[in-house]
Scaffold this active site. Sequence first.
Site, short mmCIF file in Angstrom:
data_model
loop_
_atom_site.label_atom_id
_atom_site.label_comp_id
_atom_site.label_asym_id
_atom_site.label_seq_id
_atom_site.Cartn_x
_atom_site.Cartn_y
_atom_site.Cartn_z
N ASP A 138 6.29 -23.31 97.56
CA ASP A 138 7.55 -23.53 96.84
C ASP A 138 7.78 -25.04 96.72
OD1 ASP A 138 9.85 -22.96 95.49
OD2 ASP A 138 11.00 -22.32 97.24
N TYR A 140 9.87 -28.50 95.09
CA TYR A 140 11.25 -29.01 95.12
C TYR A 140 11.37 -29.98 93.96
CZ TYR A 140 15.42 -30.82 97.69
OH TYR A 140 16.69 -31.17 98.11
N HIS A 145 18.75 -30.86 91.38
CA HIS A 145 18.92 -30.07 92.59
C HIS A 145 18.71 -30.95 93.82
CE1 HIS A 145 18.77 -26.79 95.45
NE2 HIS A 145 17.53 -27.11 95.80
N ARG A 154 23.54 -36.65 102.72
CA ARG A 154 23.40 -38.07 103.07
C ARG A 154 24.25 -39.00 102.21
NH1 ARG A 154 18.46 -35.67 103.06
NH2 ARG A 154 18.12 -36.26 100.87
N GLU A 211 18.47 -18.57 94.50
CA GLU A 211 17.92 -19.78 93.92
C GLU A 211 17.19 -19.41 92.64
OE1 GLU A 211 17.30 -22.86 97.63
OE2 GLU A 211 15.54 -21.79 96.89
N GLU A 213 14.65 -19.83 90.04
CA GLU A 213 13.38 -20.54 89.97
C GLU A 213 12.45 -19.85 88.98
OE1 GLU A 213 11.48 -21.65 93.60
OE2 GLU A 213 13.31 -21.52 94.80
N ASP A 245 14.42 -17.09 95.05
CA ASP A 245 14.07 -17.38 96.44
C ASP A 245 15.33 -17.26 97.29
OD1 ASP A 245 12.42 -18.05 98.55
OD2 ASP A 245 12.76 -20.19 98.32
N ARG A 249 21.90 -19.86 103.96
CA ARG A 249 22.23 -21.26 104.16
C ARG A 249 22.72 -21.57 105.57
NH1 ARG A 249 19.34 -23.27 100.05
NH2 ARG A 249 20.12 -22.61 98.01
N GLN A 252 19.67 -21.75 107.65
CA GLN A 252 18.90 -22.93 107.25
C GLN A 252 19.49 -24.21 107.85
OE1 GLN A 252 18.43 -23.20 103.01
NE2 GLN A 252 17.30 -25.12 103.06
N TYR A 256 16.50 -26.10 110.09
CA TYR A 256 15.57 -26.75 109.17
C TYR A 256 14.99 -28.06 109.70
CZ TYR A 256 18.68 -30.46 107.42
OH TYR A 256 19.47 -31.58 107.29
N LYS A 265 14.35 -18.55 104.74
CA LYS A 265 13.65 -18.32 103.48
C LYS A 265 12.61 -17.21 103.54
CE LYS A 265 15.05 -22.10 101.09
NZ LYS A 265 15.49 -22.17 99.69
N THR A 269 11.61 -12.85 98.82
CA THR A 269 11.53 -13.62 97.58
C THR A 269 11.22 -12.63 96.47
OG1 THR A 269 10.72 -15.59 98.73
CG2 THR A 269 10.34 -15.47 96.35
N THR A 362 14.44 -24.62 93.06
CA THR A 362 15.68 -24.37 92.31
C THR A 362 15.76 -25.29 91.10
OG1 THR A 362 16.79 -23.78 94.37
CG2 THR A 362 18.18 -24.27 92.48
N GLU A 376 25.05 -25.38 95.36
CA GLU A 376 25.49 -26.43 94.45
C GLU A 376 26.72 -26.03 93.65
OE1 GLU A 376 22.06 -28.56 92.35
OE2 GLU A 376 21.15 -26.68 93.04
#
Length: 453
Positions: A138, A140, A145, A154, A211, A213, A245, A249, A252, A256, A265, A269, A362, A376
Amino acid sequence: MAQPVRSFIEVARNSHFPIQNLPFGVFQPQRGRPRIGVAIGNLVLDLSILEERGYLDVVKEGIVLKGPSRQQIFGSNSLNAFMVLGRPAWKRTREIIQHLLAAETSTVRDNAELRDRVFHKQTEVTMRLPARIGDYTDFYSSYYHAHNVGTMLRGPENALMPNWKWLPVAYHGRASSIVISGTEVKRPRGQTKTPESSAPEFGLSRSLDFELETAFLIGPGNKLGTPVPIERAEDHIFGMVLMNDWSARDIQTWEYQPLGPFLAKNFCTSISPWVVTLEALEPFRKPLTRQEPRPLSYLDRANDSTFDIHLEALLRTDAMREPHVITRTNFQNLYWSVAQQVAHHTSSGCNLQTGDLLASGTISGPTEESRGCLLELTWRGANPLKLPSGETRKWLEDGDTLAITGWWGFGRATRSAVVALQGRPFLEAGRALGLSEPALFARHVVPKFHGRA
């Protein structure tokens, strides 16, 4: 062979499956074993029967394999044996099928016995996974996203990690839990921890997300230790599916670091049953947006490209009669191309194999409505979605139905879909969750809670 524009099969103007599409899939009739077919209108064309009658002498490296030596490809329960043949065979097979389905071709059109055997109503067959998927990666690859998620974690100044615009970031997923659209999805369990808690707890996820995808299936692989040059990368791609997917959350968030998601995850799927070939997508190829900084040489292909594929996610709650569009985005919002993904994946010498699934990650766009997941759309739950029913959603709740669809073309006559076919009712905790579903959507169902673990 000129591409026919009309089939003798009646195809509605708004159908996802005109003769210009012809996606491949694996289906099982009510009486019989799984085999390979092609979607046309609301029907499935049984390729195993056409092969049995000698109409699909598969071309491999320019040689037509006929008679006793002809490979039996389409009676299989996966596309792997066909996908490994490579693009010349795929292209020639597609041309033969289009010719047989063309309005001016009498071969099938005027043979009542053959028509009765080769056509099945889509509503009367069961779709299976299109391939034996050995490995799943998968990526990114959506800038928007990655930037949105990075901003949440961050701040906007450090949204992207330093490597993001230099290489297609990815992680390896779990192939064993890839399922066909419509398969029961169970809410996962795992460890979660709130900022206020001194220790984690184990239980059902309460922040279940989708997600939006796409993913592509690998045809011929490459040898271990032999990278695929970017100029030849697309020769290894058979076709594309839609993918959801599913993501937990809250699980995660706790698990993670430092290696990425795991239980959040690996529980499920979903992919669409029909695989759309790159030949079908070719008329909608678009230039890839200029990348800055310029990619390193092994990722730098002259005139690299993407595809103009419109994508939507729709949500229906138990209180809603019709699904509501919650996401509108486009495949062109991916920063990294499919060729770059293959080239980077194999640059270490990694050997891709027939049936491997490589997903986009995503797909989000620059606007709020083009965000490809609830993380999001609700900005981590801070801004719940407001639905026409008066309900709100931070995350998927019990009984919600999530649909993903995609199409390309201009006007309804050329509208084609990456996915169609409805999900099926299933039994959960001893009772059936029945769904009334139109044939344009691939449905994914969030089942009811069973209480805390």
